[in-house]
Design a protein around this motif. Sequence first.
Motif, PDB file in Angstrom:
ATOM      1  N   GLN A  31       0.734  -1.218  -0.039  1.00 40.16           N
ATOM      2  CA  GLN A  31      -0.119  -0.012  -0.282  1.00 40.16           C
ATOM      3  C   GLN A  31       0.832   1.315   0.298  1.00 40.16           C
ATOM      4  N   GLU A  32       0.210   2.373  -0.376  1.00 43.29           N
ATOM      5  CA  GLU A  32       1.051   3.679  -0.769  1.00 43.29           C
ATOM      6  C   GLU A  32       1.714   4.056   0.895  1.00 43.29           C
ATOM      7  N   LYS A  33       1.451   3.512   2.226  1.00 43.75           N
ATOM      8  CA  LYS A  33       1.592   4.042   3.153  1.00 43.75           C
ATOM      9  C   LYS A  33       2.643   3.106   3.788  1.00 43.75           C
ATOM     10  N   HIS A  34       3.097   2.442   2.559  1.00 48.72           N
ATOM     11  CA  HIS A  34       4.483   1.808   3.469  1.00 48.72           C
ATOM     12  C   HIS A  34       5.617   2.823   2.672  1.00 48.72           C
ATOM     13  N   LEU A 219       5.703   3.411  -5.804  1.00 48.05           N
ATOM     14  CA  LEU A 219       4.202   3.532  -5.238  1.00 48.05           C
ATOM     15  C   LEU A 219       3.641   4.522  -4.932  1.00 48.05           C
ATOM     16  N   ARG A 220       4.202   5.875  -4.594  1.00 49.26           N
ATOM     17  CA  ARG A 220       3.324   6.788  -4.702  1.00 49.26           C
ATOM     18  C   ARG A 220       2.729   6.820  -6.090  1.00 49.26           C
ATOM     19  N   LEU A 221       3.474   6.603  -7.139  1.00 51.18           N
ATOM     20  CA  LEU A 221       3.224   7.167  -8.996  1.00 51.18           C
ATOM     21  C   LEU A 221       1.383   6.472  -8.563  1.00 51.18           C
ATOM     22  N   HIS A 222       1.040   7.794  -9.630  1.00 49.56           N
ATOM     23  CA  HIS A 222      -0.126   7.918 -10.347  1.00 49.56           C
ATOM     24  C   HIS A 222      -0.140   9.181 -11.464  1.00 49.56           C
ATOM     25  N   LEU A 223      -0.495   8.632 -12.306  1.00 44.16           N
ATOM     26  CA  LEU A 223       0.020   8.535 -13.982  1.00 44.16           C
ATOM     27  C   LEU A 223      -1.126   9.421 -14.506  1.00 44.16           C
ATOM     28  N   PRO A 224      -2.086   9.711 -13.928  1.00 46.35           N
ATOM     29  CA  PRO A 224      -3.171  10.766 -14.134  1.00 46.35           C
ATOM     30  C   PRO A 224      -3.530  11.983 -13.706  1.00 46.35           C
ATOM     31  N   HIS A 225      -2.438  12.297 -12.823  1.00 44.56           N
ATOM     32  CA  HIS A 225      -2.196  13.116 -11.696  1.00 44.56           C
ATOM     33  C   HIS A 225      -1.093  14.573 -12.946  1.00 44.56           C
ATOM     34  N   VAL A 283      11.130  14.190  -1.513  1.00 39.58           N
ATOM     35  CA  VAL A 283       9.591  13.272  -1.928  1.00 39.58           C
ATOM     36  C   VAL A 283       9.687  12.678  -0.281  1.00 39.58           C
ATOM     37  N   ALA A 284      11.082  12.578  -0.210  1.00 40.37           N
ATOM     38  CA  ALA A 284      10.844  12.076   1.397  1.00 40.37           C
ATOM     39  C   ALA A 284      10.610  12.558   2.500  1.00 40.37           C
ATOM     40  N   VAL A 285      10.296  14.157   2.376  1.00 39.54           N
ATOM     41  CA  VAL A 285       9.881  15.147   3.506  1.00 39.54           C
ATOM     42  C   VAL A 285       8.615  14.880   3.009  1.00 39.54           C
ATOM     43  N   ALA A 286       7.577  14.919   1.515  1.00 40.31           N
ATOM     44  CA  ALA A 286       6.581  15.090   1.039  1.00 40.31           C
ATOM     45  C   ALA A 286       5.567  14.258   2.120  1.00 40.31           C
ATOM     46  N   ASN A 287       6.722  12.831   2.537  1.00 41.34           N
ATOM     47  CA  ASN A 287       6.154  11.635   2.892  1.00 41.34           C
ATOM     48  C   ASN A 287       5.673  12.344   3.982  1.00 41.34           C
ATOM     49  N   MET A 288       7.204  11.803   4.939  1.00 43.22           N
ATOM     50  CA  MET A 288       7.333  12.468   6.219  1.00 43.22           C
ATOM     51  C   MET A 288       6.434  13.934   6.834  1.00 43.22           C
ATOM     52  N   PHE A 289       5.533  14.657   6.038  1.00 46.39           N
ATOM     53  CA  PHE A 289       4.987  15.159   6.877  1.00 46.39           C
ATOM     54  C   PHE A 289       3.000  15.857   5.890  1.00 46.39           C
ATOM     55  N   HIS A 290       3.114  14.274   4.932  1.00 44.31           N
ATOM     56  CA  HIS A 290       2.339  13.887   4.319  1.00 44.31           C
ATOM     57  C   HIS A 290       1.632  15.962   3.760  1.00 44.31           C
ATOM     58  N   LEU A 291       3.028  16.351   3.015  1.00 44.26           N
ATOM     59  CA  LEU A 291       2.205  17.336   2.231  1.00 44.26           C
ATOM     60  C   LEU A 291       2.304  16.433   0.875  1.00 44.26           C
ATOM     61  N   LYS A 292       1.389  16.489   0.546  1.00 47.31           N
ATOM     62  CA  LYS A 292       0.791  16.038  -1.116  1.00 47.31           C
ATOM     63  C   LYS A 292       1.154  15.386  -1.664  1.00 47.31           C
ATOM     64  N   PRO A 293       2.095  13.640  -1.219  1.00 45.66           N
ATOM     65  CA  PRO A 293       3.712  13.237  -1.428  1.00 45.66           C
ATOM     66  C   PRO A 293       3.316  11.669  -2.893  1.00 45.66           C
ATOM     67  N   GLN A 294       1.594  11.797  -3.506  1.00 47.63           N
ATOM     68  CA  GLN A 294       1.772  12.225  -4.944  1.00 47.63           C
ATOM     69  C   GLN A 294       1.861  12.572  -5.579  1.00 47.63           C
ATOM     70  N   ALA A 296       4.548  14.706  -5.332  1.00 49.63           N
ATOM     71  CA  ALA A 296       6.018  14.874  -5.106  1.00 49.63           C
ATOM     72  C   ALA A 296       6.430  13.694  -5.752  1.00 49.63           C
ATOM     73  N   SER A 297       5.752  12.457  -5.522  1.00 48.38           N
ATOM     74  CA  SER A 297       6.199  11.148  -6.556  1.00 48.38           C
ATOM     75  C   SER A 297       6.440  11.795  -7.762  1.00 48.38           C
ATOM     76  N   ALA A 298       4.597  12.707  -8.162  1.00 53.42           N
ATOM     77  CA  ALA A 298       4.630  12.331  -9.786  1.00 53.42           C
ATOM     78  C   ALA A 298       5.701  13.810 -10.295  1.00 53.42           C
ATOM     79  N   LEU A 299       5.973  14.979 -10.087  1.00 51.57           N
ATOM     80  CA  LEU A 299       7.321  15.893  -9.745  1.00 51.57           C
ATOM     81  C   LEU A 299       8.325  15.672  -9.904  1.00 51.57           C
ATOM     82  N   PHE A 300       8.925  14.643  -9.156  1.00 50.68           N
ATOM     83  CA  PHE A 300       9.896  13.737  -9.320  1.00 50.68           C
ATOM     84  C   PHE A 300      10.702  13.010 -10.588  1.00 50.68           C
ATOM     85  N   VAL A 301       9.824  12.028 -10.861  1.00 53.62           N
ATOM     86  CA  VAL A 301       9.589  11.274 -11.799  1.00 53.62           C
ATOM     87  C   VAL A 301       9.127  11.804 -13.437  1.00 53.62           C
ATOM     88  N   VAL A 302       9.149  13.033 -13.655  1.00 53.05           N
ATOM     89  CA  VAL A 302       8.988  13.817 -14.447  1.00 53.05           C
ATOM     90  C   VAL A 302      10.344  14.685 -14.763  1.00 53.05           C
TER      91      VAL A 302
END
Length: 320
Positions: A31-34, A219-225, A283-294, A296-302
């Motif tokens: 799951q994404e929470k992992h 795990l956090r990547l959502h392509l439609p976003h 991405v790690a900071v977005a996950n740690m502080f719950h600031l739109k981690p999905q 953040a993952s999309a920005l990182f990938v692009v």
Amino acid sequence: MTVEAKFVFSICLILLSTVAGYFARRRGLLQEKHATPIMTVVAVAGYPLVGFLAIWKISLQWSDAWLPAMGFIQAILMALLALWIARWLFPDKVERGLLGFSCGIGNHGVTMAGFVVFLLYGDYGLGLNTLYALYTSFALVLLSYTIAQAYSPDIVPQPIAKLMIKNLLHWRAMGLYACMAGILFSVMGVRRPAVIDDYPILDIIIYVLIVVVYFTVGLRLHLPHLLEMRKAIISLIAIRHGAGLVIGLGLAGLTMLTPWPLTDLAWKVFVIQSSVPMGVMGVAVANMFHLKPQEASALFVVSSAFYLLLGIPLVLWIFG
């Protein structure tokens, strides 16, 4: 293995790891929470271990101090620029904070630009690169954590200085002190254990980190976003690659006015690292502080894809 073979292998590893993480979530294996605990371990233990071992290897010179100092100044300038631009583009406070800490720290480590330096210049280049990337330990604690807390709707507003002090004393700052220990061992002349040089231990750790980091991003990547994030994506690429290169060249030029200018390999490492994609730490900071981690993952990938397709071939052509 040749530089070209290592490059192809690392790209395949990045792509396969990201895809594996993406399908692991889609098929319900994880799951994404992992992603949150995994990225926390990477940020607090994984990167610091590589930094400690790499810095310990090199012989430090006074002029090398410019690398982390200029890197830290550049991160601050780019984060402030991003926050200023975000004020005009995003009404949502969290989105402004996300762009701010995403633009502040680049992917200087072994999972992207640091690996490029490693391919070009070997262990010694990686040592200088890690010395440059030492600023990320300070910037992560003092800059990224502070921006994330200041723009988080879940955290009670506090004075910036108080947030910085609390972050320095938190267990999340362990990476900062690990890198400082590597500097201390190097300056004191303590020899690194021969087994680290006799066997590809550092290489193994680097490849393991690549797999873990990009699997977690998947795990956090959502392509439609992606289409909904076009303003953030364009802003990130423009700041990290365009403004980053201009600011980096300017700072490198300023060192020429001092008795200890950046020269030779140190100059090359600094210039290469001035224009790199968003850092995994974002991405790690977005996950740690719950600031739109999905997001953040999309920005990182692009951002990473942009660098893989255009940035790395250009760097290898110029410096290879």
